[in-house]
Design an enzyme around this catalytic site. Structure first.
Site, mmCIF file in Angstrom:
data_model
loop_
_atom_site.group_PDB
_atom_site.id
_atom_site.type_symbol
_atom_site.label_atom_id
_atom_site.label_comp_id
_atom_site.label_asym_id
_atom_site.label_seq_id
_atom_site.Cartn_x
_atom_site.Cartn_y
_atom_site.Cartn_z
ATOM 1 N N LYS A 1 6.133 -15.588 -4.044
ATOM 2 C CA LYS A 1 5.822 -14.090 -4.443
ATOM 3 C C LYS A 1 6.896 -13.398 -5.505
ATOM 4 C CE LYS A 1 3.614 -10.812 -2.836
ATOM 5 N NZ LYS A 1 1.708 -10.545 -2.585
HETATM 6 P P1 NAD Z 1 -2.943 -1.483 -7.025
HETATM 7 O O1 NAD Z 1 -1.457 -1.297 -6.966
HETATM 8 O O2 NAD Z 1 -3.721 -2.057 -6.926
HETATM 9 O O3 NAD Z 1 -2.559 -0.325 -5.522
HETATM 10 C C1 NAD Z 1 -2.010 0.651 -4.776
HETATM 11 C C2 NAD Z 1 -2.282 2.102 -4.343
HETATM 12 O O4 NAD Z 1 -1.728 1.808 -3.018
HETATM 13 C C3 NAD Z 1 -2.270 2.369 -5.069
HETATM 14 O O5 NAD Z 1 -4.100 3.621 -5.312
HETATM 15 C C4 NAD Z 1 -1.681 3.894 -4.774
HETATM 16 O O6 NAD Z 1 -1.572 5.171 -5.572
HETATM 17 C C5 NAD Z 1 -1.816 3.284 -3.703
HETATM 18 N N1 NAD Z 1 0.069 4.217 -2.488
HETATM 19 C C6 NAD Z 1 1.238 3.343 -3.118
HETATM 20 N N2 NAD Z 1 1.669 4.386 -2.279
HETATM 21 C C7 NAD Z 1 1.145 5.041 -1.509
HETATM 22 C C8 NAD Z 1 0.952 5.721 -0.198
HETATM 23 N N3 NAD Z 1 2.030 6.068 0.148
HETATM 24 N N4 NAD Z 1 0.244 6.316 0.460
HETATM 25 C C9 NAD Z 1 -0.669 5.907 -0.116
HETATM 26 N N5 NAD Z 1 -1.287 5.219 -1.007
HETATM 27 C C10 NAD Z 1 -0.398 4.781 -1.845
HETATM 28 O O7 NAD Z 1 -2.160 -2.126 -5.714
HETATM 29 P P2 NAD Z 1 -3.453 -4.011 -4.810
HETATM 30 O O8 NAD Z 1 -2.876 -5.028 -5.235
HETATM 31 O O9 NAD Z 1 -4.583 -3.264 -4.250
HETATM 32 O O10 NAD Z 1 -2.197 -4.317 -3.322
HETATM 33 C C11 NAD Z 1 -2.508 -3.026 -2.126
HETATM 34 C C12 NAD Z 1 -1.600 -4.216 -1.351
HETATM 35 O O11 NAD Z 1 -2.788 -4.877 -0.907
HETATM 36 C C13 NAD Z 1 -0.001 -4.588 -0.870
HETATM 37 O O12 NAD Z 1 0.218 -4.971 -0.168
HETATM 38 C C14 NAD Z 1 -0.466 -6.027 -1.486
HETATM 39 O O13 NAD Z 1 0.553 -6.530 -1.263
HETATM 40 C C15 NAD Z 1 -1.797 -6.409 -1.053
HETATM 41 N N6 NAD Z 1 -2.983 -7.437 -1.281
HETATM 42 C C16 NAD Z 1 -2.904 -6.897 -2.576
HETATM 43 C C17 NAD Z 1 -3.695 -8.852 -3.371
HETATM 44 C C18 NAD Z 1 -4.286 -8.295 -4.762
HETATM 45 O O14 NAD Z 1 -5.435 -9.499 -4.956
HETATM 46 N N7 NAD Z 1 -4.011 -8.031 -5.238
HETATM 47 C C19 NAD Z 1 -3.976 -9.823 -2.799
HETATM 48 C C20 NAD Z 1 -2.979 -9.272 -1.385
HETATM 49 C C21 NAD Z 1 -2.756 -8.438 -0.518
#
Ligand code: NAD
Length: 414
Positions: free
Chosen positions: A108
């Site tokens: 990571k």
């Molecule tokens: P992203 O940056 O695209 O979106 C994150 C979202 O969370 C945004 O809409 C933001 O406004 C919101 N957010 C932040 N703080 C918040 C709060 N306090 N309350 C409510 N909403 C809040 O990120 P992502 O890629 O969608 O990743 C989200 C999660 O999924 C993370 O934990 C990441 O590790 C996990 N994840 C992502 C992927 C991927 O392919 N992108 C894969 C596996 C896991």
């Protein structure tokens, strides 16, 4: 509150003990090995800001384990990024890739930055500098970054391009890149699509109606596609929150309209019939709660407010492990992150395979193979959890550990 990494290590010890790893593999010290990352890379990246001043940013890349293949994991851009968090996320990647049978290890990356405060050219300089500093540590057979919070196709394109400039044209050096540069069709929606598949399976297993009610925290890459897929299946999404606030409607939100609202206004706030604080998302009456934002959204202090019967962890580590006993005792089923959000790394694997083959798949093939792998992993974890009388998280850890332990044994110690 314990840190995420110490909670994960505690659970590794518990599940490793239950599997009897020390007895089956005497002297191999499987848990001791997996509790510690292979390599911790930390450095500062200094870039020129648009006003000519120096911008200084703390950066990390953790290579947790390459027992099952090259290190693999996303790159998080957030002001709260810290070493413990990146270690925890890298450890989860090792378990996730093992659980869903993709030939990768776990890693990571993270940069302590609020990307919203940088111009696009400052952000590009930062990502390119980050890549240059990691040139000796990443590569298609060594360590393969991908998107995470606040990073996506654009940032992956910059990493790819910088690596190409200094090393070689190696499409497989990152995944989650634009299709024009060798990205896979279906990668952008893969994590959310996988989360939606799992939510539907878990709701069916719990005897819920097909049109169950769901609430979603986070409306970025994972949250948007999970919401869209569930909406298309007729699931009623009663609330969605993001960092701007919460949108809710007991009759169900119109998700395509909410996506348009977010594109125009920058967030979900102001949509739906009520304006509530984003923290209230956990207590909105819904059958399934799907956290898709950051870690620790459900903690000991708010676990009693959770209204849903099922939590599907779209985010990594959204339920802090010390909150879990209370939820379990109330009969709340938790589908753990390393299973629920594995769709992203599964299609990242498909992308890497397509890059190696130089032969690109149709989107239907990607979607079908994703579905096959997600449902297979879900069934495997559910059956194991019922058979062993453990939670789904414990079952997922145990299955992942068994696979890693076998690989450690056959590799041997030098
Ligand atoms: P992203 O940056 O695209 O979106 C994150 C979202 O969370 C945004 O809409 C933001 O406004 C919101 N957010 C932040 N703080 C918040 C709060 N306090 N309350 C409510 N909403 C809040 O990120 P992502 O890629 O969608 O990743 C989200 C999660 O999924 C993370 O934990 C990441 O590790 C996990 N994840 C992502 C992927 C991927 O392919 N992108 C894969 C596996 C896991």
């Amino acid at each position: 509150m314990n840190s995420a990494i110490s909670n994960i290590i505690e659970l590794l010890k518990k599940t490793g003990g239950r599997l009897g790893l020390e007895q089956t593999y005497p002297g191999e010290r499987i848990i001791d090995r997996i509790a510690v990352s292979d390599k911790i890379i930390r450095f500062k990246a200094i870039i020129k800001m648009d006003d000519g001043s120096a911008g200084i940013f703390q950066c990390y890349r953790i290579q947790h384990s390459d027992t099952l293949g090259p290190y693999k994991g996303g790159t998080r851009l957030h002001p709260d990024v810290n070493l413990d968090e990146v270690k925890a996320l890298a450890t989860l990647m090792t378990l996730k890739t093992a659980l869903v049978d993709v030939p990768f290890g776990g890693g990571k990356g993270g940069i302590v930055v609020d990307p919203k405060k940088l111009s696009q050219s400052e952000l590009e300089r930062l990502i390119r500098k980050y890549t240059v500093k990691l040139l000796n540590d990443i590569g298609p057979n060594l360590d393969i970054p991908a998107p995470d919070v606040n990073s996506g196709e654009r940032e992956m394109a910059w990493i790819y391009d910088e690596y190409r400039k200094h090393r070689e044209l190696a499409r497989g050096v990152v995944t989650g890149k634009p299709v024009e540069l060798g990205g896979s069709l279906g990668r952008i929606s893969a994590t959310g699509a996988g989360v939606a598949m799992i939510a539907v399976e878990a709701a069916r297993d719990a005897g819920m109606p097909e049109k169950f009610r769901a609430s979603i925290e986070g409306f970025g890459n994972v949250g948007v596609y999970a919401a869209q897929k569930l909406f298309d299946l007729g699931v009623k999404i009663v609330a969605v929150s993001d960092s701007s606030g919460m949108a809710s409607d007991t009759k169900g939100l119109d998700i395509p309209a909410l996506i348009r609202h977010k594109e125009i206004s920058g967030g979900v706030r102001g949509f739906g019939d009520k304006t509530l604080p984003k923290e209230d998302i956990v207590s909105i009456p819904a059958d399934v709660f799907i956290p898709c934002a950051l870690g620790d959204c459900i903690r000991k202090d708010n676990a009693s407010r959770v209204a849903a019967r099922i939590i599907v962890e779209g985010a990594n580590a959204p339920v802090s492990l010390d909150a879990e006993p209370e939820l379990v005792s109330r009969g709340v089923a938790i589908v753990p992150d390393i299973l629920a959000n594995a769709g992203g790394v599964i299609v990242s694997y498909f992308e890497w395979v397509q890059n190696r083959e130089g032969f690109y798949w149709e989107e239907d093939m990607v979607a079908g193979r994703l579905r096959e792998k997600m449902i297979h992993a879900y069934r495997k974890v559910r059956e194991y959890s019922i058979g062993e009388g453990v939670t789904m998280r414990e079952a997922a850890y145990m299955l992942a550990l068994k696979k890693i332990a076998r690989a450690v044994r056959v590799r041997g110690i030098q």
